[in-house]
Motif scaffolding. Structure first.
Motif, mmCIF file in Angstrom:
data_model
loop_
_atom_site.group_PDB
_atom_site.id
_atom_site.type_symbol
_atom_site.label_atom_id
_atom_site.label_comp_id
_atom_site.label_asym_id
_atom_site.label_seq_id
_atom_site.Cartn_x
_atom_site.Cartn_y
_atom_site.Cartn_z
ATOM 1 N N UNK A 325 0.840 -1.203 0.000
ATOM 2 C CA UNK A 325 0.000 0.000 0.000
ATOM 3 C C UNK A 325 0.873 1.251 0.000
ATOM 4 N N UNK A 326 0.486 2.236 -0.795
ATOM 5 C CA UNK A 326 1.167 3.523 -0.774
ATOM 6 C C UNK A 326 0.205 4.623 -1.200
ATOM 7 N N UNK A 327 0.609 5.854 -0.944
ATOM 8 C CA UNK A 327 -0.185 7.013 -1.338
ATOM 9 C C UNK A 327 0.760 8.103 -1.811
ATOM 10 N N UNK A 328 0.344 8.823 -2.832
ATOM 11 C CA UNK A 328 1.119 9.934 -3.383
ATOM 12 C C UNK A 328 0.222 11.164 -3.406
ATOM 13 N N UNK A 329 0.678 12.239 -2.766
ATOM 14 C CA UNK A 329 -0.104 13.465 -2.662
ATOM 15 C C UNK A 329 0.597 14.594 -3.403
ATOM 16 N N UNK A 330 -0.154 15.279 -4.275
ATOM 17 C CA UNK A 330 0.333 16.479 -4.944
ATOM 18 C C UNK A 330 -0.603 17.628 -4.585
ATOM 19 N N UNK A 331 -0.360 18.788 -5.174
ATOM 20 C CA UNK A 331 -1.239 19.925 -4.908
ATOM 21 C C UNK A 331 -2.667 19.664 -5.378
ATOM 22 N N UNK A 332 -2.831 18.786 -6.360
ATOM 23 C CA UNK A 332 -4.146 18.608 -6.973
ATOM 24 C C UNK A 332 -4.764 17.239 -6.754
ATOM 25 N N UNK A 333 -3.951 16.237 -6.376
ATOM 26 C CA UNK A 333 -4.468 14.872 -6.331
ATOM 27 C C UNK A 333 -3.877 14.073 -5.174
ATOM 28 N N UNK A 334 -4.649 13.084 -4.740
ATOM 29 C CA UNK A 334 -4.134 12.015 -3.882
ATOM 30 C C UNK A 334 -4.400 10.704 -4.607
ATOM 31 N N UNK A 335 -3.327 9.995 -4.939
ATOM 32 C CA UNK A 335 -3.452 8.669 -5.541
ATOM 33 C C UNK A 335 -3.072 7.646 -4.485
ATOM 34 N N UNK A 336 -3.998 6.748 -4.185
ATOM 35 C CA UNK A 336 -3.753 5.698 -3.192
ATOM 36 C C UNK A 336 -3.780 4.347 -3.881
ATOM 37 N N UNK A 337 -2.753 3.551 -3.609
ATOM 38 C CA UNK A 337 -2.709 2.180 -4.102
ATOM 39 C C UNK A 337 -3.001 1.267 -2.916
ATOM 40 N N UNK A 338 -4.175 0.631 -2.876
ATOM 41 C CA UNK A 338 -4.534 -0.216 -1.735
ATOM 42 C C UNK A 338 -3.617 -1.427 -1.623
ATOM 43 N N UNK A 339 -3.649 -2.104 -0.485
ATOM 44 C CA UNK A 339 -2.836 -3.316 -0.328
ATOM 45 C C UNK A 339 -3.192 -4.363 -1.377
ATOM 46 N N UNK A 340 -2.209 -5.149 -1.744
ATOM 47 C CA UNK A 340 -2.427 -6.197 -2.738
ATOM 48 C C UNK A 340 -3.427 -7.225 -2.218
ATOM 49 N N UNK A 341 -4.277 -7.717 -3.118
ATOM 50 C CA UNK A 341 -5.275 -8.738 -2.782
ATOM 51 C C UNK A 341 -5.044 -9.967 -3.652
ATOM 52 N N UNK A 342 -4.117 -10.817 -3.234
ATOM 53 C CA UNK A 342 -3.834 -12.030 -3.988
ATOM 54 C C UNK A 342 -3.336 -11.720 -5.387
ATOM 55 N N UNK A 343 -3.913 -12.410 -6.383
ATOM 56 C CA UNK A 343 -3.507 -12.221 -7.775
ATOM 57 C C UNK A 343 -4.353 -11.183 -8.498
ATOM 58 N N UNK A 344 -5.266 -10.546 -7.773
ATOM 59 C CA UNK A 344 -6.132 -9.555 -8.402
ATOM 60 C C UNK A 344 -5.318 -8.336 -8.839
ATOM 61 N N UNK A 345 -5.622 -7.776 -10.032
ATOM 62 C CA UNK A 345 -4.928 -6.550 -10.452
ATOM 63 C C UNK A 345 -5.186 -5.422 -9.456
ATOM 64 N N UNK A 346 -4.163 -4.641 -9.176
ATOM 65 C CA UNK A 346 -4.321 -3.520 -8.251
ATOM 66 C C UNK A 346 -5.068 -2.386 -8.943
ATOM 67 N N UNK A 347 -5.926 -1.743 -8.201
ATOM 68 C CA UNK A 347 -6.690 -0.620 -8.750
ATOM 69 C C UNK A 347 -6.437 0.613 -7.895
ATOM 70 N N UNK A 348 -5.804 1.612 -8.496
ATOM 71 C CA UNK A 348 -5.528 2.833 -7.768
ATOM 72 C C UNK A 348 -6.795 3.629 -7.498
ATOM 73 N N UNK A 349 -6.789 4.364 -6.404
ATOM 74 C CA UNK A 349 -7.908 5.225 -6.033
ATOM 75 C C UNK A 349 -7.442 6.675 -6.126
ATOM 76 N N UNK A 350 -8.208 7.493 -6.821
ATOM 77 C CA UNK A 350 -7.823 8.881 -7.063
ATOM 78 C C UNK A 350 -8.837 9.822 -6.426
ATOM 79 N N UNK A 351 -8.317 10.844 -5.720
ATOM 80 C CA UNK A 351 -9.173 11.819 -5.055
ATOM 81 C C UNK A 351 -8.665 13.220 -5.387
ATOM 82 N N UNK A 352 -9.593 14.122 -5.638
ATOM 83 C CA UNK A 352 -9.243 15.497 -5.977
ATOM 84 C C UNK A 352 -8.874 16.267 -4.713
#
Length: 390
Positions: A325-352
């Protein structure tokens, strides 16, 4: 002229949104608001880790959870060691018996005082009887003992309070003043929740009101503590800092508690007030992105000590959690990568940002170009970007 003393107040579990200076409206915090008015207020201090060890790694060594974002090399001496080598005495005062396991190895021998925090089983009769107030009162006494030694030695008092990770023993009268539900009785529990998964409105209200009651207690603690150091003659000249070590989840994303470490703002965004003595210099409200490493550089600058920091232009801040799991914050966005769930593709979460303060509206599907750019920035920062991202 080199400054003499500094006092750093660190409160575990203190989220930025708990204080009026950061927009809180659920409970008054007049003493902290006065301190904020006299201070340089950092609007966007985000922790790089949800753990206490992570906070102290950053604040005492300048090392980041993502090594490429560190401002000092690996193996650099910790803040207490730096100051000690410069002849500055460092005093650690805490009520958290677990803290020694979280501080850097070369700081293990720092002069420290562990205060008995007790284990309340019921709300306190008065604010002065709460565990938090007892800590601040004892810390003021420790400072008084050092300040009365007219040795001319410069000192840093680092006060670490368990805060919201400790007992929630705010008096009943304080809880009642914040309770607005006529059908339910105000909560009386005193044990800080660790991890409670609930979306029940009554449960959420009980936890949030009790947290707010603790914030009210903290505010009186801070006010009386600052009055005590004024009486010692330190208020006019000493550097005073108040910061959170990490925030506290209150159900914004389905869980409440001190052990909820999902990388969202309620856990990572903490206050930082810095009052460099009382003078006529104008105070600032700073909106630049910053992380706990800045506490180290600010304290070293105050004492005129070279922190050995390499310059770094930062347009984003980042945090690392568990299981990728990680998160990247800029002036305009927060992108969060949730913890891995087995073999499922990771889906990033984006917030304004800053519009979506509570990260309630996830918009990754609507902003694929922004997600791609942020993933590239995350990879450049050394974050573990998965090979397959949905």
């Amino acid at each position: 002229m080199t400054q003499q003393h500094a006092i750093c107040l660190i409160v575990d579990g203190l989220r930025a949104s708990a204080l009026g200076a950061y927009g809180a409206a659920w409970a008054p915090t007049p003493a902290c608001d006065v301190l904020a008015a006299e201070s340089i207020l950092h609007d966007r201090l985000w922790c790089d880790s949800p753990t206490l060890a992570g906070f102290y790694r950053a604040a005492w060594t300048g090392r980041h959870a993502a090594a490429r974002l560190s401002i000092r090399p690996e193996g650099a001496p910790s803040l207490p060691r730096l100051l000690g080598d410069a002849g500055i005495a460092v005093h650690l005062v805490t009520d958290d018996e677990q803290l020694p396991a979280s501080i850097p190895g070369d700081a293990q021998d720092v002069a420290g005082v562990l205060l008995e925090s007790g284990h309340p089983t019921a709300p306190a009769a008065a604010t002065e009887s709460t565990a938090m107030y007892q800590f601040f009162a004892a810390a003021a006494e420790e400072i008084a003992r050092g300040a009365t030694q007219r040795s001319g030695q410069r000192r840093l008092w680092w006060l670490h309070c368990r805060g919201f990770s400790g007992a929630w023993d705010a008096p009943t009268v304080v809880r009642d003043s914040l309770w607005s539900d006529d059908e339910l009785a105000p909560p009386t529990f005193v044990e800080s929740p660790l991890r409670v998964a609930t979306d029940d409105p009554d449960d959420l209200l009980a936890h949030r009101v009790t947290y707010a009651a603790q914030a009210t207690v903290l505010d009186q603690c801070v006010g009386d503590f600052l009055a005590a150091i004024d009486d010692l003659g330190l208020g006019e000249t000493a550097l005073v800092m108040l910061a959170g070590a990490r925030g506290f989840a209150l159900g914004e994303h389905g869980e409440t508690g001190a052990a909820v470490d999902a990388l969202f703002g309620e856990r990572l965004h903490v206050p930082w007030l810095m009052r460099p003595g009382r003078d006529d210099a104008p105070r600032q409200r700073r909106s630049d992105l910053t992380q706990p490493q800045a506490l180290l550089t600010s304290i070293c600058e105050w004492f005129g000590v070279d922190a050995g920091v390499h310059s770094q232009d930062r347009v984003a801040t980042a945090a690392l959690g568990e299981d990728g799991e990680w998160a990247l914050l800029t002036d305009e966005w927060l992108l969060r990568m949730p913890p891995a769930q087995g073999d499922e593709p990771c889906r990033g979460q984006l917030f304004s940002k800053p519009d979506d303060r509570w990260e309630a509206n996830e918009v990754a599907d609507r902003c694929p170009d922004e997600v791609a750019a942020l993933l590239a920035a995350a990879a450049a920062a050394g974050l573990p970007v998965p090979a397959a991202v949905d």
